[in-house]
Design a protein around this motif. Structure first.
Motif, PDB file in Angstrom:
ATOM      1  N   SER A  26       0.830  -1.206   0.000  1.00 39.42           N
ATOM      2  CA  SER A  26       0.000   0.000   0.000  1.00 39.42           C
ATOM      3  C   SER A  26       0.862   1.254   0.000  1.00 39.42           C
ATOM      4  N   LYS A  28       0.057   5.439   1.012  1.00 40.95           N
ATOM      5  CA  LYS A  28      -0.930   6.435   1.443  1.00 40.95           C
ATOM      6  C   LYS A  28      -0.240   7.586   2.159  1.00 40.95           C
ATOM      7  N   PHE A  29      -0.927   8.710   2.177  1.00 33.59           N
ATOM      8  CA  PHE A  29      -0.460   9.863   2.930  1.00 33.59           C
ATOM      9  C   PHE A  29      -1.107   9.837   4.299  1.00 33.59           C
ATOM     10  N   LYS A  30      -0.325  10.168   5.313  1.00 34.11           N
ATOM     11  CA  LYS A  30      -0.827  10.294   6.676  1.00 34.11           C
ATOM     12  C   LYS A  30      -0.355  11.636   7.226  1.00 34.11           C
ATOM     13  N   SER A  31      -1.054  12.123   8.212  1.00 33.94           N
ATOM     14  CA  SER A  31      -0.617  13.340   8.902  1.00 33.94           C
ATOM     15  C   SER A  31      -0.087  12.946  10.269  1.00 33.94           C
ATOM     16  N   ASP A  32       1.043  13.509  10.634  1.00 31.18           N
ATOM     17  CA  ASP A  32       1.662  13.250  11.922  1.00 31.18           C
ATOM     18  C   ASP A  32       1.894  14.596  12.605  1.00 31.18           C
ATOM     19  N   LYS A  37       3.327  15.877   6.940  1.00 31.56           N
ATOM     20  CA  LYS A  37       2.826  14.962   5.927  1.00 31.56           C
ATOM     21  C   LYS A  37       3.802  13.788   5.768  1.00 31.56           C
ATOM     22  N   GLU A  40       3.451   6.955   3.524  1.00 32.44           N
ATOM     23  CA  GLU A  40       3.678   5.617   4.064  1.00 32.44           C
ATOM     24  C   GLU A  40       3.627   4.597   2.925  1.00 32.44           C
ATOM     25  N   TYR A  75       7.395  16.351   2.529  1.00 31.48           N
ATOM     26  CA  TYR A  75       6.803  15.166   3.156  1.00 31.48           C
ATOM     27  C   TYR A  75       7.945  14.307   3.684  1.00 31.48           C
ATOM     28  N   ASP A  78       8.184   7.099   4.625  1.00 28.67           N
ATOM     29  CA  ASP A  78       8.263   6.015   5.607  1.00 28.67           C
ATOM     30  C   ASP A  78       8.004   4.698   4.880  1.00 28.67           C
TER      31      ASP A  78
END
Length: 152
Positions: A26, A28-32, A37, A40, A75, A78
């Motif tokens: 997979s 995807k973008f995640k916010s931390d 940004k 992942e 960004y 990861d």
């Protein structure tokens, strides 16, 4: 717009993963809160990917992502394995003989058991209750979800 960008990223990374004998699980973008940004990327290699393989793919992914002009915002990348969060299809169990797996059964039980054999529609597991070894034969229809498990 973001979905189009993710599709472009997936296409580039999937091609590279396949060249390396890896599976792209997979993207995807995640916010931390701390990192902002995060892109992942989950990869694997028959559920046995090594840190060296992840590191090598990360370097290649960085170079490929630099080629995408739409990915101009900052960004953090990861790259990691699917890990214990990845749902394992029953059809992949033959790759995991002698591994401990977390099983959620259709009757509501949750157990961690070692896979000792598998055929098309049935798998045999062993686990311990109060120090006593128990064998368990399950058909695919008896299992709701399978995840990598860890013996405590």
């Amino acid at each position: 717009m973001e979905q189009e960008l993710l599709d472009k990223i997936k296409e580039k990374l999937k091609n590279e993963a396949e060249k390396e004998g890896l599976e792209l699980i997979s993207v995807k973008f995640k916010s931390d809160k701390l990192l902002g940004k995060v892109l992942e990327v989950l990869i694997d290699k028959d559920y046995q990917i090594t840190l060296d393989e992840i590191s090598a793919f990360t370097e290649k992914a960085n170079a490929l992502l630099d080629e995408i002009p739409e990915l101009s915002d900052s960004y953090m990348l990861d790259v990691s394995s699917g890990g214990s969060e990845r749902v394992i299809p029953f059809a992949d169990l033959s790759k995991l003989l002698d591994h401990h797996l977390d099983l959620a059964l259709t009757d509501g039980q949750k157990i961690t058991a070692k896979l000792i054999s598998v055929n098309e529609d049935e798998a045999e597991f062993v686990y311990f209750i109060k120090g006593r070894k128990k064998k368990l034969n399950l058909k695919s229809k008896d299992i709701k979800t399978i995840h990598m498990g860890y013996k405590a």
